[in-house]
Design a protein around this motif. Structure first.
Motif, mmCIF file in Angstrom:
data_model
loop_
_atom_site.group_PDB
_atom_site.id
_atom_site.type_symbol
_atom_site.label_atom_id
_atom_site.label_comp_id
_atom_site.label_asym_id
_atom_site.label_seq_id
_atom_site.Cartn_x
_atom_site.Cartn_y
_atom_site.Cartn_z
ATOM 1 N N PHE A 112 -4.255 -15.482 9.065
ATOM 2 C CA PHE A 112 -5.361 -14.555 9.307
ATOM 3 C C PHE A 112 -6.447 -14.581 8.224
ATOM 4 C CE2 PHE A 112 -1.578 -12.150 11.112
ATOM 5 C CZ PHE A 112 -1.798 -12.584 12.413
ATOM 6 N N GLY A 113 -6.199 -15.275 7.114
ATOM 7 C CA GLY A 113 -7.132 -15.222 5.995
ATOM 8 C C GLY A 113 -6.805 -14.057 5.070
ATOM 9 N N ASP A 114 -7.726 -13.719 4.182
ATOM 10 C CA ASP A 114 -7.463 -12.686 3.172
ATOM 11 C C ASP A 114 -7.735 -11.288 3.718
ATOM 12 O OD1 ASP A 114 -6.709 -11.652 0.713
ATOM 13 O OD2 ASP A 114 -8.722 -11.827 -0.144
ATOM 14 N N VAL A 115 -7.022 -10.945 4.784
ATOM 15 C CA VAL A 115 -7.142 -9.607 5.360
ATOM 16 C C VAL A 115 -6.204 -8.659 4.607
ATOM 17 C CG1 VAL A 115 -7.721 -10.511 7.640
ATOM 18 C CG2 VAL A 115 -5.329 -10.030 7.083
ATOM 19 N N PRO A 116 -6.400 -7.356 4.722
ATOM 20 C CA PRO A 116 -5.470 -6.404 4.095
ATOM 21 C C PRO A 116 -4.077 -6.518 4.721
ATOM 22 C CG PRO A 116 -7.515 -5.320 4.757
ATOM 23 C CD PRO A 116 -7.541 -6.674 5.369
ATOM 24 N N VAL A 117 -3.069 -6.674 3.885
ATOM 25 C CA VAL A 117 -1.698 -6.815 4.366
ATOM 26 C C VAL A 117 -0.790 -5.864 3.602
ATOM 27 C CG1 VAL A 117 0.279 -8.369 4.684
ATOM 28 C CG2 VAL A 117 -2.049 -9.263 4.926
ATOM 29 N N GLY A 139 -4.036 -6.451 -2.767
ATOM 30 C CA GLY A 139 -5.128 -5.826 -3.515
ATOM 31 C C GLY A 139 -6.317 -5.402 -2.674
ATOM 32 N N VAL A 140 -6.462 -5.974 -1.471
ATOM 33 C CA VAL A 140 -7.621 -5.622 -0.641
ATOM 34 C C VAL A 140 -7.328 -4.477 0.326
ATOM 35 C CG1 VAL A 140 -8.685 -7.895 -0.802
ATOM 36 C CG2 VAL A 140 -7.028 -7.456 1.008
ATOM 37 N N VAL A 141 -6.140 -3.892 0.253
ATOM 38 C CA VAL A 141 -5.832 -2.715 1.076
ATOM 39 C C VAL A 141 -6.543 -1.504 0.475
ATOM 40 C CG1 VAL A 141 -4.025 -1.186 1.957
ATOM 41 C CG2 VAL A 141 -3.595 -3.643 1.763
ATOM 42 N N SER A 142 -7.375 -0.835 1.265
ATOM 43 C CA SER A 142 -8.164 0.295 0.765
ATOM 44 C C SER A 142 -7.311 1.555 0.654
ATOM 45 C CB SER A 142 -9.351 0.568 1.694
ATOM 46 O OG SER A 142 -8.899 1.087 2.939
ATOM 47 N N GLU A 143 -7.831 2.533 -0.071
ATOM 48 C CA GLU A 143 -7.122 3.808 -0.196
ATOM 49 C C GLU A 143 -6.977 4.491 1.159
ATOM 50 O OE1 GLU A 143 -5.503 5.070 -2.794
ATOM 51 O OE2 GLU A 143 -5.982 3.163 -3.776
ATOM 52 N N ALA A 144 -8.020 4.386 1.980
ATOM 53 C CA ALA A 144 -7.951 4.992 3.315
ATOM 54 C C ALA A 144 -6.870 4.318 4.150
ATOM 55 C CB ALA A 144 -9.305 4.876 4.012
ATOM 56 N N GLN A 145 -6.748 2.999 4.029
ATOM 57 C CA GLN A 145 -5.707 2.282 4.765
ATOM 58 C C GLN A 145 -4.317 2.652 4.247
ATOM 59 O OE1 GLN A 145 -7.356 -1.662 4.151
ATOM 60 N NE2 GLN A 145 -7.898 -1.841 6.315
ATOM 61 N N LYS A 146 -4.189 2.842 2.933
ATOM 62 C CA LYS A 146 -2.906 3.278 2.382
ATOM 63 C C LYS A 146 -2.518 4.646 2.935
ATOM 64 C CE LYS A 146 -3.166 0.751 -2.015
ATOM 65 N NZ LYS A 146 -3.280 0.890 -3.488
ATOM 66 N N GLU A 147 -3.502 5.509 3.093
ATOM 67 C CA GLU A 147 -3.221 6.830 3.659
ATOM 68 C C GLU A 147 -2.742 6.708 5.100
ATOM 69 O OE1 GLU A 147 -6.663 9.279 3.210
ATOM 70 O OE2 GLU A 147 -6.631 9.207 1.007
ATOM 71 N N ASP A 148 -3.364 5.809 5.859
ATOM 72 C CA ASP A 148 -2.922 5.583 7.231
ATOM 73 C C ASP A 148 -1.488 5.074 7.264
ATOM 74 O OD1 ASP A 148 -5.188 6.410 8.539
ATOM 75 O OD2 ASP A 148 -6.025 4.409 8.815
ATOM 76 N N VAL A 149 -1.180 4.135 6.371
ATOM 77 C CA VAL A 149 0.175 3.579 6.314
ATOM 78 C C VAL A 149 1.188 4.673 5.992
ATOM 79 C CG1 VAL A 149 1.700 2.022 5.028
ATOM 80 C CG2 VAL A 149 -0.588 1.264 5.675
ATOM 81 N N ALA A 150 0.858 5.504 5.004
ATOM 82 C CA ALA A 150 1.771 6.572 4.605
ATOM 83 C C ALA A 150 2.007 7.544 5.756
ATOM 84 C CB ALA A 150 1.212 7.306 3.388
ATOM 85 N N ARG A 151 0.961 7.894 6.470
ATOM 86 C CA ARG A 151 1.101 8.840 7.575
ATOM 87 C C ARG A 151 1.900 8.239 8.723
ATOM 88 N NH1 ARG A 151 -4.726 11.043 9.051
ATOM 89 N NH2 ARG A 151 -3.499 12.210 10.581
ATOM 90 N N LEU A 152 1.676 6.968 9.004
ATOM 91 C CA LEU A 152 2.416 6.321 10.089
ATOM 92 C C LEU A 152 3.897 6.190 9.756
ATOM 93 C CD1 LEU A 152 -0.081 3.489 11.070
ATOM 94 C CD2 LEU A 152 0.748 5.281 12.596
ATOM 95 N N LEU A 153 4.195 5.693 8.575
ATOM 96 C CA LEU A 153 5.585 5.416 8.221
ATOM 97 C C LEU A 153 6.368 6.687 7.902
ATOM 98 C CD1 LEU A 153 5.165 2.172 6.079
ATOM 99 C CD2 LEU A 153 5.728 2.391 8.511
ATOM 100 N N SER A 154 5.682 7.733 7.448
ATOM 101 C CA SER A 154 6.388 8.976 7.150
ATOM 102 C C SER A 154 6.882 9.663 8.422
ATOM 103 C CB SER A 154 5.498 9.930 6.346
ATOM 104 O OG SER A 154 4.365 10.326 7.095
ATOM 105 N N ALA A 155 6.417 9.202 9.583
ATOM 106 C CA ALA A 155 6.904 9.754 10.849
ATOM 107 C C ALA A 155 8.367 9.409 11.084
ATOM 108 C CB ALA A 155 6.060 9.249 12.014
ATOM 109 N N VAL A 156 8.877 8.389 10.370
ATOM 110 C CA VAL A 156 10.279 7.992 10.554
ATOM 111 C C VAL A 156 11.078 8.107 9.249
ATOM 112 C CG1 VAL A 156 9.872 6.517 12.539
ATOM 113 C CG2 VAL A 156 9.642 5.545 10.247
#
Length: 272
Positions: A112-117, A139-156
């Motif tokens: 995919f190239g240097d996308v946020p992973v 390193g290219v994952v934004s703070e907003a994306q980290k918040e999305d990840v935390a909210r999604l994964l905290s559901a389980v």
């Protein structure tokens, strides 16, 4: 969250782990119209869940689908087959999440190239919303994306963040594979009860209830496991006699250390 009907959350693979996460998100009120599931072979249970919530299902990624988030929840051995077909859905700002063991970030970047992973290591108690997921973000994952990840994964379950990708293999050996160690403890305790003379069904019932109850007590009390162990151990009592064996030089700790080391070694081999 940053995904929508126009730029959906794309779940690739709706097996046990992907399905458990999807169930958790629906329970947490995630908009089903903002979710698309890509899986060529849905189970009857998962098909029913998708129909219940009106979640879009595709067997392969349509050319016109551009996802805000892609969660890859397929087996590691299928990555070479699956990832190229996801390229139409992955834009430069698409967040790619992986819950596959042994698949490094570099694998996704090569496609995919240097996308946020974010590379994630959940465990099976996520199926009952009591999991823990360790996450390594590039390193290219934004703070907003980290918040999305935390909210999604905290559901389980719980979410913890890692400082380096190397830690993923260590996490795999402890919490990723760890539920199997606990299940085996219940098996071993049951067998020990049978060997001591208990009827088979009673030994199994006692062992399973004890492991479940002790885990829940540890969860609710918040005390360190060593404190809980000491609380139930009377001097010169029956528990102390058993712990002399379990904590001896040939007891659980050296075996557990070797077991985790073996799991870590195998995780590194899978990544090569």
């Amino acid at each position: 969250m940053s995904f929508s009907k126009e730029r959906p959350f794309l779940l690739v693979g709706a097996g046990k782990m992907g399905g458990a996460m999807l169930s958790g998100w629906m329970a947490e009120g995630v908009d089903p119209s903002a979710v698309t599931v890509c899986d060529p072979r849905l189970s009857e249970e998962m098909d029913a869940l998708l129909k219940q919530h009106g979640i879009r299902h595709v067997a392969s990624v349509p050319e016109d689908l551009s996802a805000a988030i892609v969660l890859v929840a397929v087996k590691p051995q299928l990555m070479d087959q699956v990832l190229p077909g996801l390229k139409p859905a992955v834009a430069a700002d698409t967040l790619v999440l992986s819950v596959a063991a042994g698949t490094p970030v570099a694998k996704f970047q090569s496609v995919f190239g240097d996308v946020p992973v974010c590379r994630c290591m959940p465990n099976t108690p996520a199926m009952v919303k009591r999991g823990i997921t360790a996450v390594y973000p590039t390193g290219v994952v934004s703070e907003a994306q980290k918040e999305d990840v935390a909210r999604l994964l905290s559901a389980v379950g719980k979410v913890v963040w890692l400082d380096s990708e190397d830690q993923i293999d260590l996490v795999t050996g402890v919490s990723g594979s760890g539920p199997a160690y606990v299940f085996y403890l219940a098996e071993a305790l049951s067998q020990a009860g049978k060997a001591a003379g208990l009827p088979d069904e009673l030994a199994e019932e006692l062992a399973v209830a004890t492991v479940c109850g002790a885990g829940e007590l540890m969860h609710q009390s918040g005390d360190h496991p060593s404190i809980l162990r000491q609380n139930v151990t009377s001097p010169n009592g029956t528990t102390a006699a058993a712990l002399e064996v379990l904590m001896g030089s040939e007891g659980i700790q050296p075996v557990m250390t070797a077991a985790v080391a073996a799991a870590v070694k195998r995780a590194k081999e899978l990544a090569d």
